[in-house]
Structures are given as structure tokens and as C-alpha cells.
Design an enzyme around this catalytic site. Structure first.
Site, PDB file in Angstrom:
ATOM      1  N   ASN A 149      11.230   0.452   2.754  1.00  0.00           N
ATOM      2  CA  ASN A 149      10.063   1.317   2.914  1.00  0.00           C
ATOM      3  C   ASN A 149       9.137   0.901   4.061  1.00  0.00           C
ATOM      4  OD1 ASN A 149       7.765   3.180   1.878  1.00  0.00           O
ATOM      5  ND2 ASN A 149       6.850   1.137   1.799  1.00  0.00           N
TER       6      ASN A 149
ATOM      7  N   SER B  63       0.852  -1.192   0.000  1.00  0.00           N
ATOM      8  CA  SER B  63       0.000   0.000   0.000  1.00  0.00           C
ATOM      9  C   SER B  63       0.887   1.240   0.000  1.00  0.00           C
ATOM     10  CB  SER B  63      -0.929   0.027   1.224  1.00  0.00           C
ATOM     11  OG  SER B  63      -0.171   0.110   2.421  1.00  0.00           O
TER      12      SER B  63
ATOM     13  N   TYR C   8       8.843   7.229  16.994  1.00  0.00           N
ATOM     14  CA  TYR C   8       8.794   7.218  15.529  1.00  0.00           C
ATOM     15  C   TYR C   8       9.880   8.125  14.947  1.00  0.00           C
ATOM     16  CZ  TYR C   8       7.021   7.937  10.778  1.00  0.00           C
ATOM     17  OH  TYR C   8       6.905   8.013   9.415  1.00  0.00           O
TER      18      TYR C   8
ATOM     19  N   ASP D 170       5.418  -7.626   1.807  1.00  0.00           N
ATOM     20  CA  ASP D 170       4.520  -7.040   2.786  1.00  0.00           C
ATOM     21  C   ASP D 170       4.108  -8.138   3.749  1.00  0.00           C
ATOM     22  OD1 ASP D 170       2.828  -4.197   2.776  1.00  0.00           O
ATOM     23  OD2 ASP D 170       1.820  -5.794   3.876  1.00  0.00           O
TER      24      ASP D 170
ATOM     25  N   LYS E 298      13.150   6.920  12.672  1.00  0.00           N
ATOM     26  CA  LYS E 298      13.416   7.441  11.331  1.00  0.00           C
ATOM     27  C   LYS E 298      14.786   8.118  11.272  1.00  0.00           C
ATOM     28  CE  LYS E 298       9.824   6.238   8.892  1.00  0.00           C
ATOM     29  NZ  LYS E 298      10.008   5.259   7.791  1.00  0.00           N
TER      30      LYS E 298
END
Length: 247
Positions: free
Chosen positions: A86, A16, A152, A37, A156
Site C-alpha cells: 500500500n 495513515s 504517478y 511505515d 501505478k
């Protein structure tokens, strides 16, 4: 426009959002796309759409933290030339008091160890061929921090540190590594915060809109293609000017 040399690409979290758009963008330029996925239905749908359009695509249903499963899929696909790290999950605007160890560990397992696992899975073939392109998908929040969801933002930031470190470590093997830190992108994950929240965040950048996943995918095709061959250890920032950061 197709690249002159067909390559194979593994995109994690490709069921997605940015990952799906990236799989479709690369399918127009490269011979083989490996769609990873954790959601089997999503993998089946994306692979089905790609093969129905005449592209060479296969799937890998597993957690991005499962290095053994990723390695088996890469070997079955005949090796991978390009890896897009990703796969990710949201932080859901949690304050520091609301982040327990399980939430912290989940973010770091997927965003940080997931990058390790997928990269380690593709390295043998890349090193043997003396060619490879790796991009870690980071975030503008990983560059300047965020007042919520510090787990988060820090995960990152870690993905950016990995890209810079691996660029140095892997350059002697002909492997280029970069990070891409987008701003707000309209996707199923960001819509999980609600349409109003997405709109409000878009107003904080200079162009006053969100990006579509296809815009981010275009950057990834560029940086891993022939015109990106002089770039490694860098952070690309398609973020609408939110923020403008120094070197």
C-alpha cells in the site's frame, strides 16, 4: 466476521489513510498485524490503538524500499501470510516539464521497488507454507492515464503489471496476487491537494462522492479471505465508475 483460519498480515504504509484503515480491518479478522511505515510516530500510534483494543500488532519503522529491514521484521513476526503493498506518495499534479529525475525516481522507488522489496521479504515463508495472498494498491489513473503526474500514473500501472506477472509466477507455490485500483479516496494524502480538488474529482465518477478508506479496506479483507480464493491476476476497481474500463 472473523475468518475461520487466523492469518498474519503485513500492510505497508499503514500509518495513515487506506493503510491504517486496512490494518484495523484486518485486526478484526486475523491474529497478527504488522504495521509498516517510514514515520515512527504513526507506527507507534496505530500499533498502540490496535494493542489497546486487544489485537496482536507490531510495527516496522523503515522505508518500504529497505528489503533487509522488511525481511527482519517479517522474520521477527514469525512470517506473513498476507501482504498489502500500500505504501505510496503523491505526484502533486506535475506536468511532464516539471518532473525531474529525483521526483521520478522517488515515485518509482516507493511504488514499484517498494512492491518488489516487500514481496521479496515475505516470499520465503509463503513458499515454504505454500500459501500466500498479495495485493498491490494501484489506482484508476494507472488504468487509463492522467493528464498530470504521468510519473504517478505510470508507476501505478507498473504495480498492476507486477501483480499480473507475479500471479503467473507464484501460482505454483499457492500464492495468489491481485491489484486493487481505487478511485478518489478521502485521506491525508489526497487532502494534500485541497478539499476543493477532492470534491471536484469526486464529481467525475458516477456516484458523485469519494470513498472512505474503510471501504477500500473491506475489499482487501474480502479478496485475501476464503471467498477470494479463486481470484488471482486480477484488478479490482472500487472507483465509483471512474472510469469504466474494458478487460
Amino acid at each position: 466476521m472473523n475468518h475461520p483460519t487466523k492469518r498474519s498480515v503485513l500492510i505497508t504504509g499503514a500509518g495513515s489513510g487506506i493503510g491504517e484503515a486496512t490494518a484495523k480491518a484486518f485486526a478484526n479478522a486475523y491474529a497478527r498485524v504488522l504495521v509498516q511505515d517510514v514515520d515512527a510516530a504513526r507506527v507507534e500510534r496505530v500499533v498502540g490503538e490496535l494493542t489497546s483494543a486487544g489485537h496482536d500488532a507490531s510495527g516496522c519503522v523503515c522505508s518500504v524500499t529497505n528489503e533487509e529491514a522488511l525481511r527482519a521484521a517479517v522474520e521477527a513476526a514469525g512470517g506473513v501470510d498476507i501482504l498489502i503493498n500500500n505504501a505510496g506518495v503523491p505526484g502533486f499534479n506535475a506536468s511532464i516539464e516539471e518532473i525531474d529525475y529525483a521526483a521520478y525516481q522517488r515515485l518509482y522507488d516507493i511504488h514499484v521497488w517498494g512492491c518488489f522489496a516487500a514481496t521479496r521479504a515475505v516470499l520465503p515463508e509463503m513458499k515454504e507454507r505454500r500459501f500466500g495472498r498479495i495485493v498491490n494498491i494501484a489506482s484508476n489513473r494507472g488504468q487509463v492515464g492522467f493528464e498530470r503526474s504521468s510519473h504517478y500514473a505510470s508507476a501505478k500501472a507498473a504495480s498492476i503489471g507486477l501483480a499480473k506477472s507475479w500471479a503467473r509466477e507464484l501460482a505454483p507455490h499457492g500464492i495468489l496476487v491481485n491489484a486493487l485500483a481505487p478511485g478518489v479516496v478521502r485521506s491525508a494524502m489526497t487532502l494534500g491537494y485541497g478539499e476543493e480538488a477532492l470534491h471536484d474529482e469526486a464529481q467525475t465518477n458516477l456516484v458523485k462522492r469519494w470513498a472512505e478508506p474503510e471501504e477500500i479496506a473491506a475489499w482487501l479483507v474480502f479478496v485475501t479471505g476464503p471467498d477470494g480464493g479463486f481470484m488471482t491476476g486480477q484488478v479490482l476497481t472500487p472507483n465509483g465508475g471512474d472510469p469504466i474500463v474494458g478487460i
